[in-house]
Design a protein around this motif. Structure first.
Motif, PDB file in Angstrom:
ATOM      1  N   PRO A   3     -10.523  -6.983 -21.525  1.00 61.09           N
ATOM      2  CA  PRO A   3     -10.211  -6.471 -20.177  1.00 61.09           C
ATOM      3  C   PRO A   3      -9.182  -7.366 -19.494  1.00 61.09           C
ATOM      4  O   PRO A   3      -9.071  -8.553 -19.819  1.00 61.09           O
ATOM      5  N   LYS A   4      -8.445  -6.791 -18.564  1.00 58.36           N
ATOM      6  CA  LYS A   4      -7.519  -7.600 -17.762  1.00 58.36           C
ATOM      7  C   LYS A   4      -8.336  -8.537 -16.880  1.00 58.36           C
ATOM      8  O   LYS A   4      -9.436  -8.163 -16.444  1.00 58.36           O
ATOM      9  N   LYS A   5      -7.778  -9.704 -16.580  1.00 53.27           N
ATOM     10  CA  LYS A   5      -8.509 -10.672 -15.751  1.00 53.27           C
ATOM     11  C   LYS A   5      -7.871 -10.787 -14.365  1.00 53.27           C
ATOM     12  O   LYS A   5      -6.653 -10.927 -14.249  1.00 53.27           O
ATOM     13  N   ALA A   6      -8.734 -10.717 -13.353  1.00 51.29           N
ATOM     14  CA  ALA A   6      -8.249 -10.850 -11.973  1.00 51.29           C
ATOM     15  C   ALA A   6      -8.974 -11.976 -11.268  1.00 51.29           C
ATOM     16  O   ALA A   6     -10.188 -12.147 -11.433  1.00 51.29           O
ATOM     17  N   LEU A   7      -8.212 -12.730 -10.478  1.00 50.75           N
ATOM     18  CA  LEU A   7      -8.777 -13.781  -9.629  1.00 50.75           C
ATOM     19  C   LEU A   7      -8.727 -13.276  -8.191  1.00 50.75           C
ATOM     20  O   LEU A   7      -7.684 -12.797  -7.743  1.00 50.75           O
ATOM     21  N   VAL A   8      -9.853 -13.358  -7.483  1.00 50.68           N
ATOM     22  CA  VAL A   8      -9.858 -12.958  -6.073  1.00 50.68           C
ATOM     23  C   VAL A   8     -10.239 -14.170  -5.225  1.00 50.68           C
ATOM     24  O   VAL A   8     -11.388 -14.633  -5.260  1.00 50.68           O
ATOM     25  N   CYS A   9      -9.263 -14.694  -4.484  1.00 49.83           N
ATOM     26  CA  CYS A   9      -9.518 -15.825  -3.593  1.00 49.83           C
ATOM     27  C   CYS A   9      -9.922 -15.279  -2.222  1.00 49.83           C
ATOM     28  O   CYS A   9      -9.214 -14.436  -1.671  1.00 49.83           O
ATOM     29  N   ILE A  15     -12.724  -8.246   3.027  1.00 50.04           N
ATOM     30  CA  ILE A  15     -11.845  -7.440   2.162  1.00 50.04           C
ATOM     31  C   ILE A  15     -12.004  -7.884   0.708  1.00 50.04           C
ATOM     32  O   ILE A  15     -12.064  -7.055  -0.208  1.00 50.04           O
ATOM     33  N   GLY A  16     -12.107  -9.203   0.495  1.00 50.71           N
ATOM     34  CA  GLY A  16     -12.240  -9.729  -0.862  1.00 50.71           C
ATOM     35  C   GLY A  16     -13.449  -9.169  -1.587  1.00 50.71           C
ATOM     36  O   GLY A  16     -13.363  -8.796  -2.764  1.00 50.71           O
ATOM     37  N   SER A  17     -14.581  -9.083  -0.903  1.00 44.07           N
ATOM     38  CA  SER A  17     -15.792  -8.597  -1.594  1.00 44.07           C
ATOM     39  C   SER A  17     -15.663  -7.115  -1.942  1.00 44.07           C
ATOM     40  O   SER A  17     -16.106  -6.680  -3.008  1.00 44.07           O
ATOM     41  N   HIS A  18     -15.015  -6.342  -1.087  1.00 44.14           N
ATOM     42  CA  HIS A  18     -14.775  -4.922  -1.419  1.00 44.14           C
ATOM     43  C   HIS A  18     -13.768  -4.797  -2.566  1.00 44.14           C
ATOM     44  O   HIS A  18     -13.915  -3.942  -3.442  1.00 44.14           O
ATOM     45  N   LEU A  19     -12.754  -5.653  -2.544  1.00 43.22           N
ATOM     46  CA  LEU A  19     -11.737  -5.606  -3.600  1.00 43.22           C
ATOM     47  C   LEU A  19     -12.351  -5.942  -4.967  1.00 43.22           C
ATOM     48  O   LEU A  19     -12.014  -5.320  -5.981  1.00 43.22           O
ATOM     49  N   VAL A  20     -13.262  -6.906  -4.980  1.00 41.18           N
ATOM     50  CA  VAL A  20     -13.933  -7.263  -6.243  1.00 41.18           C
ATOM     51  C   VAL A  20     -14.648  -6.029  -6.802  1.00 41.18           C
ATOM     52  O   VAL A  20     -14.538  -5.721  -7.997  1.00 41.18           O
ATOM     53  N   VAL A  30     -13.535 -10.166 -13.450  1.00 48.05           N
ATOM     54  CA  VAL A  30     -13.133 -10.718 -12.157  1.00 48.05           C
ATOM     55  C   VAL A  30     -13.793 -12.071 -11.898  1.00 48.05           C
ATOM     56  O   VAL A  30     -15.007 -12.229 -12.067  1.00 48.05           O
ATOM     57  N   ARG A  31     -12.961 -13.020 -11.481  1.00 46.99           N
ATOM     58  CA  ARG A  31     -13.501 -14.276 -10.939  1.00 46.99           C
ATOM     59  C   ARG A  31     -13.250 -14.296  -9.435  1.00 46.99           C
ATOM     60  O   ARG A  31     -12.104 -14.149  -8.986  1.00 46.99           O
ATOM     61  N   GLY A  32     -14.316 -14.476  -8.673  1.00 51.20           N
ATOM     62  CA  GLY A  32     -14.187 -14.613  -7.220  1.00 51.20           C
ATOM     63  C   GLY A  32     -14.314 -16.078  -6.845  1.00 51.20           C
ATOM     64  O   GLY A  32     -15.060 -16.824  -7.482  1.00 51.20           O
ATOM     65  N   PHE A  67      -4.999 -15.534 -16.067  1.00 48.27           N
ATOM     66  CA  PHE A  67      -5.202 -14.371 -15.196  1.00 48.27           C
ATOM     67  C   PHE A  67      -3.979 -13.452 -15.207  1.00 48.27           C
ATOM     68  O   PHE A  67      -2.846 -13.919 -15.094  1.00 48.27           O
ATOM     69  N   ASP A  68      -4.255 -12.167 -15.320  1.00 48.82           N
ATOM     70  CA  ASP A  68      -3.173 -11.185 -15.221  1.00 48.82           C
ATOM     71  C   ASP A  68      -2.769 -10.987 -13.765  1.00 48.82           C
ATOM     72  O   ASP A  68      -1.604 -10.754 -13.458  1.00 48.82           O
ATOM     73  N   GLU A  69      -3.787 -11.046 -12.881  1.00 50.62           N
ATOM     74  CA  GLU A  69      -3.518 -10.788 -11.472  1.00 50.62           C
ATOM     75  C   GLU A  69      -4.335 -11.740 -10.606  1.00 50.62           C
ATOM     76  O   GLU A  69      -5.483 -12.029 -10.931  1.00 50.62           O
ATOM     77  N   ALA A  70      -3.735 -12.190  -9.499  1.00 48.14           N
ATOM     78  CA  ALA A  70      -4.493 -12.969  -8.513  1.00 48.14           C
ATOM     79  C   ALA A  70      -4.298 -12.316  -7.151  1.00 48.14           C
ATOM     80  O   ALA A  70      -3.198 -11.833  -6.835  1.00 48.14           O
TER      81      ALA A  70
END
Ligand code: NAD
Length: 334
Positions: A3-9, A15-20, A30-32, A67-70
């Motif tokens: 799977p693609k990996k995303a970092l959510v700071c 907004i971050g918790s909804h985005l996760v 996903v890493r939060g 990470f593919d996306e942050a």
């Protein structure tokens, strides 16, 4: 396939918790990261790291995988009561700038492919937002800069920072300017809440015939965007082949704060008085200008403000009821 990996700071925030949740539903790993867990429900992230993003040492361990996306949403922020009082200016500027400086630099060093940065409509010049009926917030009106808060100045600095790293170091940064995002699981009490949540709480707390307080004369205008719509727009911006922004993500359904109060009262089925009091206000008028995002990403909100307000009111009312319960049971023991 991996799977693609995303970092959510800022994954412990609203907004971050909804985005996760949204990224998980799309199949991302996903890493939060945040100073705290989400306030209202457990994070949906595969890995959740409690860390202070102002510290360089935190980034070394967070970026121990490719990470593919942050998504950089972490910021020292709150509603008008927090941003405009002046009491938090130094922290707002220092804390958020430190986080963004590290995100840009460490993102390049650790090969993060794309970075999303959440700027704010607060970076638009105050001189274009004095007429409540005709605020100007098209993307190209940002300069000459004159944000009405230090929060806005930091956002503008960080927008420029990410695009400088894009120009000089090949970072693929995407920048959106959020305009008042609201919805369930957003801060609704304690001083950092924004107008829609504060209004829902005030109305829910009052008995029929009671009175709520509104800062200023209530004729200042704003627009409010429901959280799911915001997350959809963010994902479209990240998926764009060529468009990086900066772009507004907001609603064009402009209302006065008095109208917002009436809408919430209508949802609650209550008639309440409004007492206008002094308070931190921000600009006189603000509305999103969605011409660019419509043209570039084919996005506009799918539902009116009333729909999102109903869902938010229901959630806040439940919380207000819950808060009342312990007091009620203590009273009955006595
Ligand atoms: P939020 O306050 O709920 O979330 C921000 C999160 O960042 C918080 O959970 C906080 O703990 C975390 N954070 C702060 N400092 C940190 C640090 N040093 N290390 C790690 N985590 C830290 O805010 P939100 O409403 O979810 O907003 C997310 C982003 O969108 C912010 O950058 C904000 O400025 C921007 N924005 C939001 C709105 C809105 O209406 N909600 C409007 C414009 C811009």
């Amino acid at each position: 396939m991996q799977p693609k990996k995303a970092l959510v700071c800022g994954a412990g925030g609203f907004i971050g918790s909804h985005l996760v949740k949204r990224l998980k539903s799309e199949g991302f790993w996903v890493r939060g990261v945040d100073l705290k867990n989400p306030d209202f429900s457990p994070s949906a992230a595969d890995s959740f790291v409690i860390a202070d993003l102002r510290l360089l040492s935190s980034w070394e361990s967070i970026l121990d995988t490719q990470f593919d996306e942050a998504y950089q949403l972490a910021a020292d922020m709150g509603g008008a009561g927090y941003i405009f009082s002046g009491e938090h200016d130094a922290n707002v500027m220092h804390n958020s700038a430190m986080i963004n400086l590290h995100m840009a630099d460490c993102g390049v060093k650790h090969g993060v492919k794309k970075v999303f940065y959440s700027s704010s409509a607060c970076m638009y010049p105050a001189y274009n937002q004095t007429d409540p009926n005709n605020p100007k917030c098209a993307e190209e009106t940002a300069y000459p800069a004159e944000p009405d808060s230090e929060y806005g100045w930091e956002k503008l600095f960080s927008e420029r920072l990410y695009f400088a790293f894009t120009r000089n170091y090949g970072l693929d940064a995407r920048v959106a300017r959020f305009h008042n995002i609201f919805g369930p699981e957003g801060t609704w009490t304690g001083g950092k809440e924004k107008a829609p949540a504060a209004m829902c709480r005030k109305v829910a707390e009052q008995p029929e015939g009671g009175e709520i307080e509104v800062w200023g004369d209530g004729e200042q205008t704003r627009s409010f965007l429901y959280i799911d719509e915001c997350v959809e727009a963010v994902r479209r911006l990240m998926n764009s082949e060529t468009f990086r922004g900066p772009v507004n993500i907001g609603s064009e359904e402009m209302v006065t704060i008095n109208q917002l109060a009436s809408m919430v009262m209508e949802i609650a089925g209550k008639k309440l008085g409004i007492r206008h009091i002094d308070g931190p206000l921000g600009v006189r008028g603000r509305n999103s200008d969605n011409r660019l995002i419509r043209e570039q990403l084919g996005w506009s909100p799918s539902a009116p403000l009333m729909d999102g307000l109903k869902k938010t009111y229901t959630w806040i009312q439940t919380n207000v009821e819950k808060q009342r319960q312990p007091a009620a049971s203590t009273a009955s023991v006595r």
